[in-house]
Write an enzyme that holds these catalytic residues in place. Structure first.
Site, PDB file in Angstrom:
ATOM      1  N   GLY A  19      65.015  25.339  81.966  1.00 38.03           N
ATOM      2  CA  GLY A  19      64.683  26.726  82.140  1.00 38.03           C
ATOM      3  C   GLY A  19      65.063  27.298  83.347  1.00 38.03           C
ATOM      4  N   GLY A  21      65.564  31.426  85.473  1.00 35.15           N
ATOM      5  CA  GLY A  21      65.176  32.735  85.680  1.00 35.15           C
ATOM      6  C   GLY A  21      65.652  33.478  87.138  1.00 35.15           C
ATOM      7  N   MET A  23      64.186  33.901  89.827  1.00 36.15           N
ATOM      8  CA  MET A  23      63.841  33.365  91.203  1.00 36.15           C
ATOM      9  C   MET A  23      63.925  31.721  91.004  1.00 36.15           C
ATOM     10  SD  MET A  23      59.693  33.832  92.327  1.00 36.15           S
ATOM     11  CE  MET A  23      58.849  32.592  91.256  1.00 36.15           C
ATOM     12  N   ASP A 135      51.253  38.118  84.456  1.00 34.34           N
ATOM     13  CA  ASP A 135      52.436  38.073  83.646  1.00 34.34           C
ATOM     14  C   ASP A 135      52.124  37.169  82.529  1.00 34.34           C
ATOM     15  OD1 ASP A 135      54.892  38.681  82.948  1.00 34.34           O
ATOM     16  OD2 ASP A 135      55.726  36.962  84.037  1.00 34.34           O
TER      17      ASP A 135
END
Length: 301
Positions: A19, A21, A23, A135
């Site tokens: 994964g 993203g 950040m 979130d």
């Protein structure tokens, strides 16, 4: 940054990236000391990464250590210093709830309620630690191969003593699940997470979120302006009591929502029971903070 350039202790043997993203990146790694696979989240430290990302990563590491629940991904260890910034977590074998809905379409009420109850139980523990996730979304909920919920990613969660890293005018959270009070005032509270779970429940039952605009901003604003259609008006096989749960969880006025995840869990636990089979629709009056139950087919005087 390739996996070969990731700075981690020698006990971690990286197998693959699972994964990424803005950040951080997440790797599947073997922990040679524990003798098991773990998920290792590594902060991106390139020249374009904003300083706020480092602050959020550090805050996530601090917060996840307090949460102990079978419905939340387990934290093992982490380190945050000049040379290395990572946190190691339980590796969950399964699929994201988002993937399940995309592949299978809408879920049957029994299955949707089961997942929602587990999420509510996990969030009751989160809120007990005075943490607001901010979130919650279907891509932050994993379902294991045995059907257990695992809540992941606390990258923008805040505690009661958290320094806020948001910028004025910038939406924090995912627009499909954004509570109305977060759009203008950014007033995060447990009711913000309750709203997001209500949206997830709608998505599980219908197959997609209720609001879909042409742009992210348009989608976000619909939470403030557009009425959410009762789910059993779309699919009549959904019991009215379950439809009422969705309606109350997604009230635009946060004072009309469930006041805790425990309340929401309790309502979910018997919404499919025979006792509530004849329940009437709930109508929330957003103006006077009251609610009334009546039959849509009742005669008005």
């Amino acid at each position: 940054m390739s996996s070969s350039n990731v700075n981690l202790p020698e006990k971690y043997v990286i197998k693959k990236e699972i994964g990424s993203g803005g950040m951080a990146r997440v790797f599947l790694a073997e922990d040679k000391e524990l003798g098991k696979y773990v998920a290792v989240k590594v902060l991106n430290l390139d020249s374009t990464s904003p300083t706020s990302n480092q602050q959020r990563f550090k805050e996530e590491m601090r917060l996840v250590q307090y949460i102990k629940s079978p419905y939340i991904v387990r934290f093992y260890e982490g380190k945050y210093d000049k040379n290395i910034k990572y946190l190691a977590m339980e590796y969950v074998q399964g699929k994201m709830l988002k993937e399940i809905i995309e592949i299978q379409g809408r879920l049957q009420p029994e299955r949707a309620v089961d997942y929602a109850i587990q999420i509510a139980k996990g969030f009751a523990e989160i809120h007990a630690q005075n943490i607001v996730h901010r979130d919650l979304k279907t891509s932050n909920v994993m379902i294991t191969n045995t059907g257990q919920v695992k809540i992941i990613d606390f990258g923008i969660a805040i505690g009661s003593d958290t320094t806020r890293f948001t910028q004025t005018g910038k939406l924090i959270g995912s627009v499909h699940y954004l509570a109305p009070e977060l759009i203008d005032k950014q007033e995060a509270s447990p009711q913000s997470d309750i709203y997001a779970l209500g949206i997830i429940l709608y998505e599980m039952l219908i197959g997609h979120p209720p609001h879909r605009g042409k742009t992210p901003l348009e989608t976000a604003l619909k939470h403030r302006t557009d009425t959410i259609t009762q789910v059993n008006k779309i699919y009549p096989n959904i019991p009215q009591a379950l439809a009422n749960v969705v309606t109350k969880a997604t009230a635009k006025n946060k004072n009309l929502r469930y006041q805790s995840m425990r309340q929401l869990e309790a309502d979910l636990s018997d919404c499919l029971s025979q006792r509530r089979a004849t329940e009437k629709p709930i109508i929330l009056d957003e103006k006077d903070n009251s609610s009334k139950r009546f039959s849509l087919f009742s005669r008005r005087k």
